[in-house]
Design a protein around this motif. Structure first.
Motif, PDB file in Angstrom:
ATOM      1  N   ARG A 265       0.827  -1.205   0.000  1.00 10.96           N
ATOM      2  CA  ARG A 265       0.000   0.000   0.000  1.00 10.96           C
ATOM      3  C   ARG A 265       0.863   1.257   0.000  1.00 10.96           C
ATOM      4  O   ARG A 265       0.550   2.236  -0.670  1.00 10.96           O
ATOM      5  N   TYR A 266       1.900   1.205   0.771  1.00 15.79           N
ATOM      6  CA  TYR A 266       2.807   2.349   0.817  1.00 15.79           C
ATOM      7  C   TYR A 266       3.394   2.602  -0.568  1.00 15.79           C
ATOM      8  O   TYR A 266       3.443   3.736  -1.041  1.00 15.79           O
ATOM      9  N   ALA A 267       3.790   1.529  -1.226  1.00 12.83           N
ATOM     10  CA  ALA A 267       4.367   1.659  -2.567  1.00 12.83           C
ATOM     11  C   ALA A 267       3.356   2.309  -3.519  1.00 12.83           C
ATOM     12  O   ALA A 267       3.698   3.185  -4.307  1.00 12.83           O
ATOM     13  N   ARG A 268       2.128   1.887  -3.411  1.00 17.10           N
ATOM     14  CA  ARG A 268       1.100   2.444  -4.300  1.00 17.10           C
ATOM     15  C   ARG A 268       0.910   3.938  -4.037  1.00 17.10           C
ATOM     16  O   ARG A 268       0.756   4.741  -4.947  1.00 17.10           O
ATOM     17  N   LYS A 269       0.923   4.263  -2.756  1.00 19.79           N
ATOM     18  CA  LYS A 269       0.744   5.666  -2.370  1.00 19.79           C
ATOM     19  C   LYS A 269       1.902   6.522  -2.887  1.00 19.79           C
ATOM     20  O   LYS A 269       1.710   7.642  -3.354  1.00 19.79           O
ATOM     21  N   GLN A 270       3.098   5.973  -2.824  1.00 21.87           N
ATOM     22  CA  GLN A 270       4.254   6.693  -3.347  1.00 21.87           C
ATOM     23  C   GLN A 270       4.090   6.925  -4.842  1.00 21.87           C
ATOM     24  O   GLN A 270       4.330   8.019  -5.344  1.00 21.87           O
ATOM     25  N   LEU A 271       3.656   5.882  -5.541  1.00 22.19           N
ATOM     26  CA  LEU A 271       3.472   6.001  -6.984  1.00 22.19           C
ATOM     27  C   LEU A 271       2.425   7.060  -7.305  1.00 22.19           C
ATOM     28  O   LEU A 271       2.586   7.832  -8.256  1.00 22.19           O
ATOM     29  N   THR A 272       1.360   7.099  -6.528  1.00 26.23           N
ATOM     30  CA  THR A 272       0.329   8.109  -6.749  1.00 26.23           C
ATOM     31  C   THR A 272       0.938   9.509  -6.663  1.00 26.23           C
ATOM     32  O   THR A 272       0.659  10.380  -7.481  1.00 26.23           O
ATOM     33  N   TRP A 273       1.781   9.686  -5.683  1.00 29.52           N
ATOM     34  CA  TRP A 273       2.411  10.995  -5.475  1.00 29.52           C
ATOM     35  C   TRP A 273       3.346  11.344  -6.637  1.00 29.52           C
ATOM     36  O   TRP A 273       3.277  12.433  -7.197  1.00 29.52           O
ATOM     37  N   PHE A 274       4.201  10.408  -7.001  1.00 30.19           N
ATOM     38  CA  PHE A 274       5.195  10.703  -8.035  1.00 30.19           C
ATOM     39  C   PHE A 274       4.544  10.874  -9.405  1.00 30.19           C
ATOM     40  O   PHE A 274       5.011  11.649 -10.231  1.00 30.19           O
ATOM     41  N   ARG A 275       3.483  10.147  -9.632  1.00 25.57           N
ATOM     42  CA  ARG A 275       2.809  10.207 -10.937  1.00 25.57           C
ATOM     43  C   ARG A 275       2.307  11.598 -11.268  1.00 25.57           C
ATOM     44  O   ARG A 275       2.267  11.995 -12.420  1.00 25.57           O
ATOM     45  N   LYS A 276       1.879  12.311 -10.245  1.00 31.45           N
ATOM     46  CA  LYS A 276       1.308  13.620 -10.549  1.00 31.45           C
ATOM     47  C   LYS A 276       2.380  14.682 -10.739  1.00 31.45           C
ATOM     48  O   LYS A 276       2.073  15.823 -11.064  1.00 31.45           O
ATOM     49  N   ASP A 277       3.632  14.293 -10.540  1.00 28.02           N
ATOM     50  CA  ASP A 277       4.739  15.224 -10.731  1.00 28.02           C
ATOM     51  C   ASP A 277       5.241  15.117 -12.175  1.00 28.02           C
ATOM     52  O   ASP A 277       5.874  14.134 -12.556  1.00 28.02           O
ATOM     53  N   ALA A 278       4.913  16.124 -12.966  1.00 20.62           N
ATOM     54  CA  ALA A 278       5.242  16.083 -14.392  1.00 20.62           C
ATOM     55  C   ALA A 278       6.742  16.131 -14.658  1.00 20.62           C
ATOM     56  O   ALA A 278       7.197  15.799 -15.751  1.00 20.62           O
ATOM     57  N   GLU A 279       7.513  16.539 -13.676  1.00 18.20           N
ATOM     58  CA  GLU A 279       8.965  16.645 -13.883  1.00 18.20           C
ATOM     59  C   GLU A 279       9.685  15.304 -13.788  1.00 18.20           C
ATOM     60  O   GLU A 279      10.861  15.201 -14.116  1.00 18.20           O
ATOM     61  N   VAL A 280       8.982  14.300 -13.332  1.00 11.56           N
ATOM     62  CA  VAL A 280       9.631  13.001 -13.115  1.00 11.56           C
ATOM     63  C   VAL A 280       9.893  12.278 -14.430  1.00 11.56           C
ATOM     64  O   VAL A 280       9.032  12.205 -15.297  1.00 11.56           O
TER      65      VAL A 280
END
Length: 301
Positions: A265-280
RNA sequence: GGGAAGAUACCGAAGCGGUCAAACGGGGCAGACUGUAAAUCUGUUGGCUCAGCCUUCGUAGGUUCGAAUCCUGCUCUUCCCA
């Protein structure tokens, strides 16, 4: 040559440590960890800190550097991290930051508004208030003290409301007045790289890693901190589940199962956060060579 | 060989003639997030040309205006007696 902070992030268990070390080695620079739990010197197995061999390959910062008794937070990380980066950039043109703590990385990249540290006693009493009177009483209080924030906050989230009230009560000013919503400028460029792979594969990696942690003695490590379980630093996946087991609430195998689930779950939450960062910029964990190539091309331009 | 109970969506488990695409829990998926962030909270979970339609409650039939719910055969599972 412009100074560049290269961030290697991604979900837990994806392989950030190894990639970061190879990149830092290639660039002949040092690593700044951005991990809210590996920073604690008392914790090792449950936080999957880099091994001694790994630490010898590249100089790491913010690994085992603070104590679980410290009242650490993202804002302190911003302050200390920037100070350290300032120092490192006087020696290197590139510095590698490795970690998955979203808010900590965000604090370095964009900054956190300055406000006082929360008073533990006020926090405690607000927590009690939720338990005895329910969240509604806090909502009413917030509505009075900070109607602006009241209108935007998630009213179902006690942690949010408690923090806002803490600030209001401590400073006598509405919490929202501390929130500038501005991005701070940094004296270096930032290159964000995130690792990700097929979800099933990620889950397998996580499950395997948890099994290895247990084999390595996670239960014993958790047991050492059983009496300190109320510390925020120990409200951490891998420890809290074992605490429940020690309490007799769940059997041991259930605790291990929950560690796996909560890690997923933590991993999924991290992905949710990073996904919305267009600079990644996204890569697979085995694309270290491609990452090095990509970084090379970016720092030259 | 005889008897009993049961087969429900990804899993567990309610439902026992219409208000059921089906409660609840788990898992999954998606999202929020500025000093607790490995935290805290929210939504969603049969399909679609999505205020409607289509296919689902072991399987094949039957009863009924109407079935996940009643009847019959079959398959499988668990338990009891031999």
């Amino acid at each position: 040559m412009p100074k560049t902070l290269i961030i290697i992030t991604g979900p837990t268990g994806i392989g950030k440590t190894a990639t970061g070390i190879r990149l830092a080695n290639h660039l002949q620079t040092e690593i700044v960890s951005a991990d809210s739990r590996q920073i604690f010197k008392e914790l090792s197995i449950g936080t999957a800190v880099p091994t001694n061999e790994e630490l010898e390959l590249v100089k790491h910062h913010f690994i085992h550097s603070h104590s679980i008794h410290d009242n650490y937070n993202a804002s302190r990380f911003e302050t200390e991290g920037l100070r350290l980066l300032d120092c490192l950039f006087s020696k290197y043109n590139q510095v590698v930051m490795v970690g998955g703590s979203m808010l900590y990385i965000d604090a370095i990249c964009n900054g956190i508004d300055s406000m006082p540290d929360a008073d533990p006693e006020i926090r405690q009493s607000l927590k009690k208030q939720v338990e005895t009177n329910g969240i509604e009483s806090l909502r009413l209080q917030l509505k009075q003290l900070d109607p602006v924030y009241y209108n935007s906050v998630d009213l179902k989230n006690p942690a949010r409301i408690i923090h806002a009230l803490e600030m209001c009560l401590m400073t006598g000013k509405p919490y929202s007045t501390f929130r500038s919503n501005t991005k701070k400028e940094r004296p270096f460029r930032i290159l964000k790289i995130a690792l990700n792979c097929d979800r099933d594969k990620l889950h397998n990696r996580i499950n395997l890693r948890v099994d290895k942690m247990v084999e390595a003695g996670l239960e014993n490590e958790a047991h050492n901190f059983y009496s300190l379980r109320n510390l925020n630093a120990l409200n951490t996946v891998g420890y809290r589940e074992f605490f429940s087991y020690f309490d007799g609430e769940i059997p041991r195998n259930k605790a291990i199962e929950l560690i796996k689930r909560n890690s997923r779950r933590y991993a999924r939450k991290q992905l949710t956060w990073f996904r919305k960062d267009a600079e990644v910029h996204w890569f697979e964990p085995n694309q270290t060579n491609e990452i090095i190539e990509f970084v090379e091309s970016q720092i030259k331009s």
